[in-house]
Scaffold this motif. Structure first.
Motif, PDB file in Angstrom:
ATOM      1  N   GLU A 173       0.864  -4.685   7.313  1.00  0.00           N
ATOM      2  CA  GLU A 173      -0.147  -4.192   7.536  1.00  0.00           C
ATOM      3  C   GLU A 173      -0.799  -5.230   8.200  1.00  0.00           C
ATOM      4  O   GLU A 173      -0.551  -6.259   8.771  1.00  0.00           O
ATOM      5  N   LEU A 174      -1.944  -4.783   8.889  1.00  0.00           N
ATOM      6  CA  LEU A 174      -3.065  -5.603   9.643  1.00  0.00           C
ATOM      7  C   LEU A 174      -3.391  -6.830   8.722  1.00  0.00           C
ATOM      8  O   LEU A 174      -3.793  -6.583   7.490  1.00  0.00           O
ATOM      9  N   VAL A 198       2.995 -14.004   6.421  1.00  0.00           N
ATOM     10  CA  VAL A 198       2.602 -13.720   7.802  1.00  0.00           C
ATOM     11  C   VAL A 198       4.153 -13.519   8.560  1.00  0.00           C
ATOM     12  O   VAL A 198       4.785 -14.153   8.528  1.00  0.00           O
ATOM     13  N   VAL A 199       3.731 -12.451   9.248  1.00  0.00           N
ATOM     14  CA  VAL A 199       5.101 -11.941  10.203  1.00  0.00           C
ATOM     15  C   VAL A 199       4.851 -11.879  11.490  1.00  0.00           C
ATOM     16  O   VAL A 199       3.360 -11.267  11.722  1.00  0.00           O
ATOM     17  N   VAL A 233       0.742  -8.974   8.428  1.00  0.00           N
ATOM     18  CA  VAL A 233       0.913  -9.497   7.131  1.00  0.00           C
ATOM     19  C   VAL A 233       2.037  -8.374   6.337  1.00  0.00           C
ATOM     20  O   VAL A 233       1.899  -7.298   6.654  1.00  0.00           O
ATOM     21  N   LYS A 234       2.696  -8.997   5.400  1.00  0.00           N
ATOM     22  CA  LYS A 234       3.341  -8.076   4.497  1.00  0.00           C
ATOM     23  C   LYS A 234       2.685  -8.562   3.067  1.00  0.00           C
ATOM     24  O   LYS A 234       2.641  -9.525   2.850  1.00  0.00           O
ATOM     25  N   GLN A 235       2.593  -7.474   2.546  1.00  0.00           N
ATOM     26  CA  GLN A 235       2.113  -7.789   1.146  1.00  0.00           C
ATOM     27  C   GLN A 235       2.661  -6.498   0.149  1.00  0.00           C
ATOM     28  O   GLN A 235       3.182  -5.451   0.495  1.00  0.00           O
ATOM     29  N   PHE A 236       2.692  -6.830  -1.256  1.00  0.00           N
ATOM     30  CA  PHE A 236       2.933  -5.867  -2.054  1.00  0.00           C
ATOM     31  C   PHE A 236       1.975  -4.920  -2.622  1.00  0.00           C
ATOM     32  O   PHE A 236       0.907  -5.807  -2.835  1.00  0.00           O
ATOM     33  N   ARG A 237       1.928  -3.978  -2.658  1.00  0.00           N
ATOM     34  CA  ARG A 237       1.096  -2.892  -3.044  1.00  0.00           C
ATOM     35  C   ARG A 237       1.321  -2.050  -4.193  1.00  0.00           C
ATOM     36  O   ARG A 237       2.215  -1.157  -4.137  1.00  0.00           O
ATOM     37  N   PRO A 238       0.745  -2.301  -5.329  1.00  0.00           N
ATOM     38  CA  PRO A 238       1.176  -1.663  -6.519  1.00  0.00           C
ATOM     39  C   PRO A 238       1.048  -0.115  -6.424  1.00  0.00           C
ATOM     40  O   PRO A 238       2.086   0.489  -7.087  1.00  0.00           O
ATOM     41  N   ALA A 239       0.153   0.367  -5.644  1.00  0.00           N
ATOM     42  CA  ALA A 239       0.190   1.938  -5.546  1.00  0.00           C
ATOM     43  C   ALA A 239       1.411   2.440  -4.551  1.00  0.00           C
ATOM     44  O   ALA A 239       1.895   3.470  -4.958  1.00  0.00           O
ATOM     45  N   VAL A 240       1.855   1.769  -3.667  1.00  0.00           N
ATOM     46  CA  VAL A 240       3.076   2.085  -2.973  1.00  0.00           C
ATOM     47  C   VAL A 240       4.262   1.980  -3.791  1.00  0.00           C
ATOM     48  O   VAL A 240       5.040   2.989  -3.714  1.00  0.00           O
ATOM     49  N   TYR A 241       4.345   0.946  -4.663  1.00  0.00           N
ATOM     50  CA  TYR A 241       5.383   0.887  -5.697  1.00  0.00           C
ATOM     51  C   TYR A 241       5.492   2.140  -6.380  1.00  0.00           C
ATOM     52  O   TYR A 241       6.671   2.862  -6.732  1.00  0.00           O
ATOM     53  N   MET A 274      -1.241   2.991   9.022  1.00  0.00           N
ATOM     54  CA  MET A 274      -1.653   3.725  10.280  1.00  0.00           C
ATOM     55  C   MET A 274      -2.423   2.711  11.210  1.00  0.00           C
ATOM     56  O   MET A 274      -2.199   2.868  12.427  1.00  0.00           O
ATOM     57  N   GLY A 275      -3.281   1.647  10.613  1.00  0.00           N
ATOM     58  CA  GLY A 275      -3.858   0.819  11.487  1.00  0.00           C
ATOM     59  C   GLY A 275      -2.950   0.018  12.385  1.00  0.00           C
ATOM     60  O   GLY A 275      -3.336  -0.382  13.517  1.00  0.00           O
ATOM     61  N   VAL A 276      -1.865  -0.173  11.717  1.00  0.00           N
ATOM     62  CA  VAL A 276      -0.776  -1.188  12.588  1.00  0.00           C
ATOM     63  C   VAL A 276      -0.422  -0.089  13.855  1.00  0.00           C
ATOM     64  O   VAL A 276      -0.284  -0.702  14.993  1.00  0.00           O
ATOM     65  N   ILE A 277      -0.021   0.982  13.517  1.00  0.00           N
ATOM     66  CA  ILE A 277       0.378   1.939  14.766  1.00  0.00           C
ATOM     67  C   ILE A 277      -0.633   2.198  15.822  1.00  0.00           C
ATOM     68  O   ILE A 277      -0.497   1.701  16.847  1.00  0.00           O
ATOM     69  N   PHE A 278      -1.808   2.678  15.124  1.00  0.00           N
ATOM     70  CA  PHE A 278      -2.886   2.737  16.039  1.00  0.00           C
ATOM     71  C   PHE A 278      -3.270   1.304  17.072  1.00  0.00           C
ATOM     72  O   PHE A 278      -3.260   1.626  18.253  1.00  0.00           O
ATOM     73  N   SER A 279      -3.355   0.279  16.354  1.00  0.00           N
ATOM     74  CA  SER A 279      -3.871  -0.780  16.961  1.00  0.00           C
ATOM     75  C   SER A 279      -2.969  -1.182  18.118  1.00  0.00           C
ATOM     76  O   SER A 279      -3.063  -1.724  19.070  1.00  0.00           O
ATOM     77  N   PHE A 280      -1.530  -1.239  17.903  1.00  0.00           N
ATOM     78  CA  PHE A 280      -0.481  -1.416  18.889  1.00  0.00           C
ATOM     79  C   PHE A 280      -0.641  -0.731  19.749  1.00  0.00           C
ATOM     80  O   PHE A 280      -0.731  -1.064  21.108  1.00  0.00           O
TER      81      PHE A 280
END
Ligand SMILES: Nc1nc(=O)c2ncn([C@@H]3O[C@H](COP(=O)(O)OP(=O)(O)O[C@H]4O[C@H](CO)[C@@H](O)[C@H](O)[C@H]4O)[C@@H](O)[C@H]3O)c2[nH]1
Ligand SMILES: [Mg+2]
Length: 186
Positions: free
Chosen positions: A66-67, A145-146, A22-30, A166-172
């Motif tokens: 993100e996952l 959804v991507v 998934v792709k999401q807008f995250r206020p903290a990242v912004y 990191m969850g994306v990288i680890f799970s891949f």
């Protein structure tokens, strides 16, 4: 800070040989990107007030890959039940608890929250897709959804131009070690 534990799900679509993330807008990242590009915004700010953005950056700088994931905030529901709900709500695939494989759990943040995330793996196919997903707009969710093709997934994982968890990288990597060697050759 006290926050909820969470679940995340690595989804692999066998019909399309791709990961579903998934792709999401995250206020903290912004806001981190604002601080990086416009540090003056945070200087001499009255701690009680929100800094006003005179030249806001485009919203896309706050969007991450993100996952599929969700917080554990429903007493009475198991981690597996919450994971199935999130896969349906966010990505549109109907999975049952028997379709889930628990990979492991870890602390999703150790500096601030200390909360635990449990990671599951779910194999899906096109027949299990019942909607486009997208989350719950009434709860403020805006989810895209991507699909990441299997053949491009490790390049994607290490490509820093795609901001991700990191969850994306680890799970891949887990998939490449544990599932990919057993996939039928296409
Ligand atoms: N998604 C994800 N992928 C990872 O790889 C990943 N890696 C770590 N995390 C952490 O897991 C926790 C839970 O994830 P979500 O934010 O996706 O939780 P949801 O329950 O789906 O949604 C909630 O937040 C929404 C706003 O986005 C609202 O609208 C909802 O009302 C509200 O329940 C967060 O702490 C996140 O930091 C990931 N999260
Ligand atoms: Mg979520």
């Amino acid at each position: 800070m006290r926050t909820h534990d969470s679940v995340s799900i690595l989804i692999f679509n066998t019909s399309r040989q791709c990961f579903v993330v998934v792709k999401q807008f995250r206020p903290a990242v912004y806001m981190c990107e604002i601080e990086r590009h416009q540090p003056q915004v945070f200087e001499n700010q009255d701690k009680e007030s929100f800094p006003s953005l005179e030249n806001p950056l485009p919203a896309v700088v706050g969007v991450t890959y993100e996952l599929c994931a969700g917080i554990v905030d429903k007493p009475g529901l198991s981690l597996e039940e919450i994971a199935c709900e999130e896969v349906l709500e966010e990505c549109g695939y109907r999975v049952s608890i028997a379709d889930l494989r628990r990979i492991t759990s870890y602390r999703s943040g150790v500096g601030v929250t200390g909360s635990r995330q449990t990671l599951f793996y779910a194999e899906v196919n096109d027949q299990m897709r019942t909607s486009g997903g997208g989350g719950q707009p009434e709860e403020g969710e805006l989810i895209e959804v991507v699909e990441i093709p299997l053949g491009e997934s490790m390049k994607f994982a290490y490509d820093e131009t795609f901001p991700k968890t990191m969850g994306v990288i680890f799970s891949f990597m887990w998939f490449h070690n544990n599932i990919a060697p057993k996939l039928p050759k296409k």
